[in-house]
Design a protein around this motif. Structure first.
Motif, short mmCIF file in Angstrom:
data_model
loop_
_atom_site.label_atom_id
_atom_site.label_comp_id
_atom_site.label_asym_id
_atom_site.label_seq_id
_atom_site.Cartn_x
_atom_site.Cartn_y
_atom_site.Cartn_z
N ARG A 29 0.82 -1.23 0.00
CA ARG A 29 0.00 0.00 0.00
C ARG A 29 0.85 1.27 0.00
O ARG A 29 0.35 2.35 -0.27
CB ARG A 29 -0.94 -0.01 1.18
CG ARG A 29 -0.26 0.22 2.52
CD ARG A 29 -1.18 -0.05 3.67
NE ARG A 29 -1.45 -1.47 3.81
CZ ARG A 29 -2.28 -1.99 4.71
NH1 ARG A 29 -2.94 -1.19 5.50
NH2 ARG A 29 -2.44 -3.29 4.81
N ARG A 111 -4.65 4.88 -11.70
CA ARG A 111 -4.90 5.45 -10.38
C ARG A 111 -6.17 4.87 -9.77
O ARG A 111 -6.24 4.61 -8.56
CB ARG A 111 -4.99 6.98 -10.49
CG ARG A 111 -5.09 7.63 -9.15
CD ARG A 111 -4.89 9.13 -9.21
NE ARG A 111 -4.95 9.70 -7.87
CZ ARG A 111 -4.86 10.99 -7.62
NH1 ARG A 111 -4.67 11.85 -8.61
NH2 ARG A 111 -4.93 11.42 -6.38
N GLN A 112 -7.18 4.68 -10.60
CA GLN A 112 -8.44 4.05 -10.16
C GLN A 112 -8.28 2.55 -10.35
O GLN A 112 -8.22 2.09 -11.50
CB GLN A 112 -9.60 4.58 -11.00
CG GLN A 112 -10.96 4.26 -10.44
CD GLN A 112 -11.37 5.32 -9.39
OE1 GLN A 112 -11.32 6.33 -9.54
NE2 GLN A 112 -11.75 5.09 -8.30
N TYR A 116 -6.08 -0.25 -4.35
CA TYR A 116 -5.56 0.86 -3.54
C TYR A 116 -6.44 2.10 -3.66
O TYR A 116 -7.14 2.29 -4.66
CB TYR A 116 -4.12 1.22 -3.99
CG TYR A 116 -3.21 0.03 -4.01
CD1 TYR A 116 -2.69 -0.49 -2.84
CD2 TYR A 116 -2.91 -0.61 -5.22
CE1 TYR A 116 -1.86 -1.61 -2.86
CE2 TYR A 116 -2.08 -1.73 -5.25
CZ TYR A 116 -1.57 -2.23 -4.07
OH TYR A 116 -0.76 -3.33 -4.08
N ASP A 117 -6.36 2.93 -2.60
CA ASP A 117 -7.10 4.19 -2.59
C ASP A 117 -6.67 5.09 -3.73
O ASP A 117 -5.51 5.05 -4.16
CB ASP A 117 -6.86 4.92 -1.26
CG ASP A 117 -7.69 4.32 -0.14
OD1 ASP A 117 -8.63 3.56 -0.47
OD2 ASP A 117 -7.37 4.58 1.03
N PHE A 118 -7.60 5.90 -4.17
CA PHE A 118 -7.32 6.90 -5.20
C PHE A 118 -6.31 7.92 -4.67
O PHE A 118 -5.41 8.34 -5.37
CB PHE A 118 -8.63 7.58 -5.61
CG PHE A 118 -8.50 8.47 -6.80
CD1 PHE A 118 -8.45 7.95 -8.09
CD2 PHE A 118 -8.43 9.86 -6.64
CE1 PHE A 118 -8.34 8.79 -9.20
CE2 PHE A 118 -8.31 10.69 -7.75
CZ PHE A 118 -8.27 10.16 -9.02
N GLU A 119 -6.48 8.26 -3.37
CA GLU A 119 -5.57 9.23 -2.75
C GLU A 119 -4.32 8.52 -2.22
O GLU A 119 -4.39 7.33 -1.87
CB GLU A 119 -6.28 9.95 -1.60
CG GLU A 119 -7.49 10.77 -2.03
CD GLU A 119 -7.18 11.80 -3.12
OE1 GLU A 119 -6.04 12.33 -3.13
OE2 GLU A 119 -8.06 12.06 -3.96
N PRO A 121 -1.42 7.06 0.25
CA PRO A 121 -1.60 6.49 1.58
C PRO A 121 -1.07 7.42 2.68
O PRO A 121 -0.19 8.24 2.42
CB PRO A 121 -0.77 5.20 1.51
CG PRO A 121 0.28 5.49 0.50
CD PRO A 121 -0.35 6.40 -0.51
N ASP A 122 -1.58 7.22 3.89
CA ASP A 122 -1.07 7.92 5.06
C ASP A 122 0.22 7.23 5.50
O ASP A 122 0.20 6.13 6.04
CB ASP A 122 -2.12 7.86 6.17
CG ASP A 122 -1.58 8.35 7.50
OD1 ASP A 122 -0.48 8.93 7.52
OD2 ASP A 122 -2.26 8.13 8.53
#
Ligand SMILES: [Zn+2]
Ligand SMILES: [Zn+2]
Ligand SMILES: [Zn+2]
Ligand SMILES: [Zn+2]
Length: 372
Positions: A29, A111-112, A116-119, A121-122
């Protein structure tokens, strides 16, 4: 990989260095570049199987060596993109100038995507431990090597393996005791198979050709060449002069000197950043350690999509120092490993596209003639 600072530099190369880090930062991720441990797969559904990762020499599963995260921002299908390198753990399979025991795979995602998230990761918060381990079960990965795990333990059905080979290793390493127990799905992790794990960080190479120094070096080389020829002639005379003709001697000496020159070009370029384990230069030219066994364009096979492959990055010999592969008898060894990938970074075939690696060893003259 580096941002847009390339144009001002006289080098287009990004250098890779190994660094210690928390292992959670190397999970899929976070889209890592990394060395050793298990692969952090990009596409999580159709990871390569043991067959696709089999050593071309002994047929056993290869082991994850490194991966390079190298998205192509200009291409929507390559918003995320990672190239994976695997090699056999058996030193006997690593013969000079042969890449038969290496396996290369490229994976990419828009990206989509499904995983995984579009934004982004933290990157400051480690994920919960349980969640991390869960991923291997969800995606059916071999608990030993982290590759596609087609087989489950027939007794507990809690762990998966890429094949018989790793099941036997894990059985001996601890699953024999753990099998059937409450926590039998916990990793045994005693198997001394994977390479030590590191983060692979990159920075732009700061390098300019030092013409003065190079000139001096040429002179030195010329003197060495003359000295070498003088010695050769003496040897010939001592042996009754019945061997090679002077013309052949000159040719041989010239060849050897050119060979050493390539090695000194290599050393001069690496000297400034001797810890570099990777050189990334998409579409560039590898820094060869020798003039021998340099591929021509015909030696680099086209991608299955029909497009040619281009140079993307090379693995440097310095990496060997971090892999703990030295043994008294024989060892995994290379001068450099040049990886070539499809110019179009295509989506033809499976999610993991086979790519190509060219292995070059040091020449004999470079090893005996120069202090490495
Ligand atoms: Zn092998
Ligand atoms: Zn395995
Ligand atoms: Zn079991
Ligand atoms: Zn292609």
């Amino acid at each position: 990989m580096a941002e847009s600072t390339r144009e001002e530099k006289s080098s287009s190369v990004d250098l890779g260095f190994v660094e210690e880090t928390d292992s959670w930062r190397l999970l899929s991720r976070f889209f890592p570049s990394k060395v050793g441990g298990k692969p952090a797969w990009l596409d999580l559904l159709s990871v390569p199987t043991a067959c696709e990762l089999a050593c071309g020499v002994c047929g056993k599963p290869t082991v994850f060596l490194l991966q390079v995260y190298s998205p192509r921002t200009e291409q929507a299908t390559c918003f995320h993109r990672t190239v994976f390198v695997f090699c056999c753990r058996d030193p006997a399979c690593h013969t000079a100038n042969s890449s038969a025991c290496f396996r290369i795979h490229r994976s990419q995602l828009p990206r989509q995507n499904d995983f995984y998230d579009f934004e982004p990761p933290d990157e400051d918060t480690p994920p919960p431990e349980a969640e991390v381990w869960q991923a291997e079960k969800v995606w059916n990965l071999c608990c030993v090597c982290g590759c596609g795990g087609g087989k489950a333990c027939s007794r507990c059905h809690q762990v998966r393996y890429c094949g018989k080979e790793h099941q036997v290793l894990d059985w001996k390493a601890g699953h024999k005791a753990a099998c059937g127990a409450e926590d039998s799905s916990l990793p045994t992790a005693h198997v001394q198979l994977l390479f030590p794990e590191f983060d692979l960080v990159t920075e732009a190479e700061d390098w300019r050709e030092e013409t003065e120094g190079a000139g001096k070096d040429e002179e030195e080389k010329l003197r060495e060449c003359e000295e070498y020829m003088r010695q050769l002639r003496q040897t010939q005379e001592g042996a009754g002069g019945s061997g090679l003709k002077e013309k052949d001697l000159e040719a041989a000496a010239r060849q050897e000197t050119e060979e050493d020159q390539q090695f000194s070009v290599f050393r001069r370029r690496v000297r400034k950043e001797p810890e570099q384990v990777l050189r990334y230069d998409l579409g560039g030219v590898p820094l060869w350690v020798s003039r021998q066994h340099v591929p021509s364009t015909e030696d680099i096979p086209d991608c299955t999509c029909g497009a040619p492959r281009q140079f993307e990055f090379q693995v440097m010999p310095q990496l060997l120092n971090y892999l703990q592969v030295d043994s008294l008898k024989e060892s995994i060894d290379w001068g450099t490993l040049a990886v070539y990938t499809c110019v179009n970074s295509c989506d033809v075939g499976k999610a993991y596209h086979p790519e190509f690696l060219w292995k070059q060893n040091y020449s004999e003259t470079a090893l005996t003639g120069a202090s490495v």
